[in-house]
Motif scaffolding. Structure first.
Motif, PDB file in Angstrom:
ATOM      1  N   CYS A  59     -51.848  18.998 -12.128  1.00 44.93           N
ATOM      2  CA  CYS A  59     -51.441  18.629 -10.773  1.00 44.93           C
ATOM      3  C   CYS A  59     -52.608  17.985 -10.037  1.00 44.93           C
ATOM      4  CB  CYS A  59     -50.960  19.872 -10.035  1.00 44.93           C
ATOM      5  SG  CYS A  59     -50.796  19.672  -8.264  1.00 44.93           S
ATOM      6  N   CYS A  60     -53.691  18.702  -9.934  1.00 45.79           N
ATOM      7  CA  CYS A  60     -54.861  18.219  -9.192  1.00 45.79           C
ATOM      8  C   CYS A  60     -56.080  18.180 -10.103  1.00 45.79           C
ATOM      9  CB  CYS A  60     -55.122  19.097  -7.976  1.00 45.79           C
ATOM     10  SG  CYS A  60     -53.817  18.987  -6.731  1.00 45.79           S
ATOM     11  N   GLY A  61     -55.906  17.635 -11.280  1.00 48.97           N
ATOM     12  CA  GLY A  61     -57.013  17.548 -12.226  1.00 48.97           C
ATOM     13  C   GLY A  61     -58.146  16.668 -11.753  1.00 48.97           C
ATOM     14  N   ALA A  63     -42.157   7.683 -18.794  1.00 50.17           N
ATOM     15  CA  ALA A  63     -42.319   7.994 -20.214  1.00 50.17           C
ATOM     16  C   ALA A  63     -43.707   8.562 -20.486  1.00 50.17           C
ATOM     17  CB  ALA A  63     -42.081   6.737 -21.056  1.00 50.17           C
ATOM     18  N   PHE A  64     -44.715   8.004 -19.819  1.00 47.11           N
ATOM     19  CA  PHE A  64     -46.085   8.497 -19.996  1.00 47.11           C
ATOM     20  C   PHE A  64     -46.211   9.930 -19.494  1.00 47.11           C
ATOM     21  CE2 PHE A  64     -50.402   8.980 -18.161  1.00 47.11           C
ATOM     22  CZ  PHE A  64     -51.119   8.956 -19.347  1.00 47.11           C
ATOM     23  N   ARG A  65     -45.632  10.214 -18.340  1.00 43.56           N
ATOM     24  CA  ARG A  65     -45.713  11.567 -17.789  1.00 43.56           C
ATOM     25  C   ARG A  65     -45.018  12.578 -18.690  1.00 43.56           C
ATOM     26  NH1 ARG A  65     -44.725  10.543 -11.281  1.00 43.56           N
ATOM     27  NH2 ARG A  65     -46.912  10.161 -10.768  1.00 43.56           N
ATOM     28  N   ARG A  66     -43.873  12.188 -19.244  1.00 42.95           N
ATOM     29  CA  ARG A  66     -43.176  13.101 -20.157  1.00 42.95           C
ATOM     30  C   ARG A  66     -44.012  13.360 -21.401  1.00 42.95           C
ATOM     31  NH1 ARG A  66     -38.646  10.042 -18.520  1.00 42.95           N
ATOM     32  NH2 ARG A  66     -38.826   8.717 -20.369  1.00 42.95           N
ATOM     33  N   GLY A  68     -55.088  12.318 -16.506  1.00 47.62           N
ATOM     34  CA  GLY A  68     -56.422  11.715 -16.526  1.00 47.62           C
ATOM     35  C   GLY A  68     -57.114  11.884 -17.864  1.00 47.62           C
ATOM     36  N   ASP A  69     -56.930  13.053 -18.492  1.00 48.89           N
ATOM     37  CA  ASP A  69     -57.542  13.282 -19.797  1.00 48.89           C
ATOM     38  C   ASP A  69     -56.973  12.333 -20.849  1.00 48.89           C
ATOM     39  OD1 ASP A  69     -59.270  15.284 -19.030  1.00 48.89           O
ATOM     40  OD2 ASP A  69     -57.794  16.859 -19.326  1.00 48.89           O
ATOM     41  N   VAL A  70     -55.653  12.155 -20.823  1.00 47.39           N
ATOM     42  CA  VAL A  70     -55.021  11.278 -21.809  1.00 47.39           C
ATOM     43  C   VAL A  70     -55.441   9.830 -21.583  1.00 47.39           C
ATOM     44  CG1 VAL A  70     -52.822  10.425 -22.691  1.00 47.39           C
ATOM     45  CG2 VAL A  70     -53.073  12.839 -22.114  1.00 47.39           C
ATOM     46  N   ALA A  92     -38.253  16.519   2.409  1.00 48.16           N
ATOM     47  CA  ALA A  92     -37.998  15.331   1.589  1.00 48.16           C
ATOM     48  C   ALA A  92     -39.272  14.875   0.894  1.00 48.16           C
ATOM     49  CB  ALA A  92     -37.434  14.211   2.459  1.00 48.16           C
ATOM     50  N   ARG A  93     -40.392  14.940   1.603  1.00 53.35           N
ATOM     51  CA  ARG A  93     -41.669  14.542   1.008  1.00 53.35           C
ATOM     52  C   ARG A  93     -42.056  15.488  -0.126  1.00 53.35           C
ATOM     53  NH1 ARG A  93     -46.235  15.655   3.868  1.00 53.35           N
ATOM     54  NH2 ARG A  93     -44.989  15.569   5.780  1.00 53.35           N
ATOM     55  N   CYS A  94     -41.819  16.775   0.086  1.00 56.56           N
ATOM     56  CA  CYS A  94     -42.140  17.769  -0.943  1.00 56.56           C
ATOM     57  C   CYS A  94     -41.260  17.583  -2.174  1.00 56.56           C
ATOM     58  CB  CYS A  94     -41.961  19.170  -0.368  1.00 56.56           C
ATOM     59  SG  CYS A  94     -42.270  20.494  -1.556  1.00 56.56           S
ATOM     60  N   LYS A  95     -39.960  17.369  -1.965  1.00 61.05           N
ATOM     61  CA  LYS A  95     -39.054  17.173  -3.097  1.00 61.05           C
ATOM     62  C   LYS A  95     -39.411  15.915  -3.874  1.00 61.05           C
ATOM     63  CE  LYS A  95     -34.962  19.635  -1.403  1.00 61.05           C
ATOM     64  NZ  LYS A  95     -33.537  19.495  -0.996  1.00 61.05           N
ATOM     65  N   ALA A  96     -39.793  14.867  -3.149  1.00 64.17           N
ATOM     66  CA  ALA A  96     -40.181  13.626  -3.821  1.00 64.17           C
ATOM     67  C   ALA A  96     -41.419  13.850  -4.679  1.00 64.17           C
ATOM     68  CB  ALA A  96     -40.438  12.530  -2.790  1.00 64.17           C
ATOM     69  N   GLU A  97     -42.364  14.637  -4.168  1.00 61.11           N
ATOM     70  CA  GLU A  97     -43.567  14.928  -4.954  1.00 61.11           C
ATOM     71  C   GLU A  97     -43.216  15.727  -6.205  1.00 61.11           C
ATOM     72  OE1 GLU A  97     -47.887  17.237  -4.669  1.00 61.11           O
ATOM     73  OE2 GLU A  97     -46.610  17.079  -2.893  1.00 61.11           O
ATOM     74  N   LEU A  98     -42.366  16.731  -6.055  1.00 56.62           N
ATOM     75  CA  LEU A  98     -42.008  17.569  -7.199  1.00 56.62           C
ATOM     76  C   LEU A  98     -41.215  16.784  -8.241  1.00 56.62           C
ATOM     77  CD1 LEU A  98     -41.078  20.937  -5.441  1.00 56.62           C
ATOM     78  CD2 LEU A  98     -43.122  20.416  -6.781  1.00 56.62           C
ATOM     79  N   ARG A  99     -40.410  15.818  -7.788  1.00 60.83           N
ATOM     80  CA  ARG A  99     -39.675  14.992  -8.750  1.00 60.83           C
ATOM     81  C   ARG A  99     -40.620  14.131  -9.573  1.00 60.83           C
ATOM     82  NH1 ARG A  99     -35.842  14.331  -4.523  1.00 60.83           N
ATOM     83  NH2 ARG A  99     -36.841  12.376  -3.900  1.00 60.83           N
ATOM     84  N   GLY A 100     -41.807  13.893  -9.057  1.00 63.43           N
ATOM     85  CA  GLY A 100     -42.773  13.094  -9.792  1.00 63.43           C
ATOM     86  C   GLY A 100     -43.417  13.826 -10.947  1.00 63.43           C
ATOM     87  N   TYR A 101     -43.218  15.143 -11.012  1.00 66.32           N
ATOM     88  CA  TYR A 101     -43.772  15.927 -12.111  1.00 66.32           C
ATOM     89  C   TYR A 101     -42.680  16.218 -13.138  1.00 66.32           C
ATOM     90  CZ  TYR A 101     -47.671  17.028  -8.974  1.00 66.32           C
ATOM     91  OH  TYR A 101     -48.743  16.951  -8.132  1.00 66.32           O
TER      92      TYR A 101
END
Length: 214
Positions: A156-158, A178-181, A191-193, A125-134
Motif C-alpha cells: 500500500c505505502c511501500g 493487469a500489472f497490479r493483479r 515498486g519492487d517489481v 466515494a474517494r475512499c471507495k475509489a482508492e480501495l478499488r485501485g487495489y
C-alpha cells in the motif's frame, strides 16, 4: 470505515449501496453508540428495521411470512434474503473489528472531517475509489516498519521504504490493472517489481563501446 465494510453494500439486504450507519442493537434497547455496534445499511433497510435488533427484525419477518395479517413486520424481505442477515451481521462486525483494518483507516482517513452528508459521501466515494485501485485489501499486507503516525503497509505505502525513489510509469488502463493483479499474485510491492524489471532491462543492455575508427 463502517460504510466500506461488506464491500460497501447494505448488511441487511446485501444488495443496495450502504449510505447510512445503523446501530445493530438499538440505542433504545441499551445498545452501545460505539463502532462495534455499527453496521452499514441502505436507507430503506435502516428505516424498515426501526428500533429493533437484527435478530428481532429477522424473527418478525419470519412471523410475517407465516402470519401475514398479524402485522409483525412491514415490507418484509423474501426468506432467502432475510435468512442470511444474522450471518452477514456477524461477518461485518468481525470485519469492522479487524485491528489492522481499523489502523489502516485511521492512518489514511482518520484526519478527514465532514460537516454534512454530501461531504461524508464525498470522502466515502474517494475512499471507495482508492480501495478499488487495489487488487487486495492493503491492511492485510505486511508492514515495512512500525509507526503510529504513518502507514507502512508493504503493498500500500511501500514508498515509505528508506531506499525508495519516486518514478512515473506510463501504462494503459488495462495494462495497469493487469500489472497490479500480477504483482498481487506474486505478493510483492509494485515498486519492487518495477525496480526488478528495470534492473533486468539494464543488465540485458549491451554496453556501448567507443567507435574505433582509427
Amino acid at each position: 470505515m463502517v460504510l466500506t465494510a461488506q464491500r460497501g453494500l447494505c448488511t441487511y439486504c446485501g444488495r443496495s449501496a450502504a449510505t447510512t450507519i445503523d446501530h445493530e442493537e438499538p440505542i433504545a434497547d441499551r445498545g452501545a453508540d460505539i463502532w462495534w455496534n455499527f453496521v452499514p445499511a441502505c436507507e430503506d433497510c435502516n428505516r424498515w428495521k426501526r428500533g429493533r435488533s437484527a435478530r428481532r427484525w429477522v424473527a418478525d419477518m419470519d412471523l410475517h411470512h407465516r402470519y401475514p395479517k398479524a402485522g409483525f413486520a412491514t415490507r418484509a424481505m423474501r426468506p432467502a434474503v432475510y435468512a442470511g442477515i444474522t450471518r452477514r451481521v456477524e461477518r461485518v462486525q468481525r470485519e469492522i473489528a479487524d485491528m489492522d483494518r481499523r489502523e489502516w483507516f485511521r492512518l489514511h482517513y482518520g484526519g478527514e472531517r465532514h460537516r454534512n452528508k454530501p461531504e461524508l459521501y464525498e470522502v466515502l466515494a474517494r475512499c471507495k475509489a482508492e480501495l478499488r485501485g487495489y487488487p487486495h485489501y492493503p491492511w492485510r499486507t505486511p508492514k515495512l516498519g512500525t509507526s503510529r503516525n504513518v502507514c507502512t503497509r508493504w503493498m500500500c505505502c511501500g514508498y515509505q521504504h528508506p531506499k525508495a525513489e519516486y518514478m512515473v510509469a506510463f501504462l494503459e488502463h488495462e495494462e495497469r490493472d493487469a500489472f497490479r493483479r500480477a504483482v498481487f499474485n506474486e505478493r510483492a510491492h509494485e515498486g519492487d517489481v518495477l525496480g526488478r524489471l528495470i534492473r533486468e532491462y539494464l543488465l540485458g543492455k549491451e554496453p556501448e563501446g567507443d567507435d574505433d575508427t582509427a
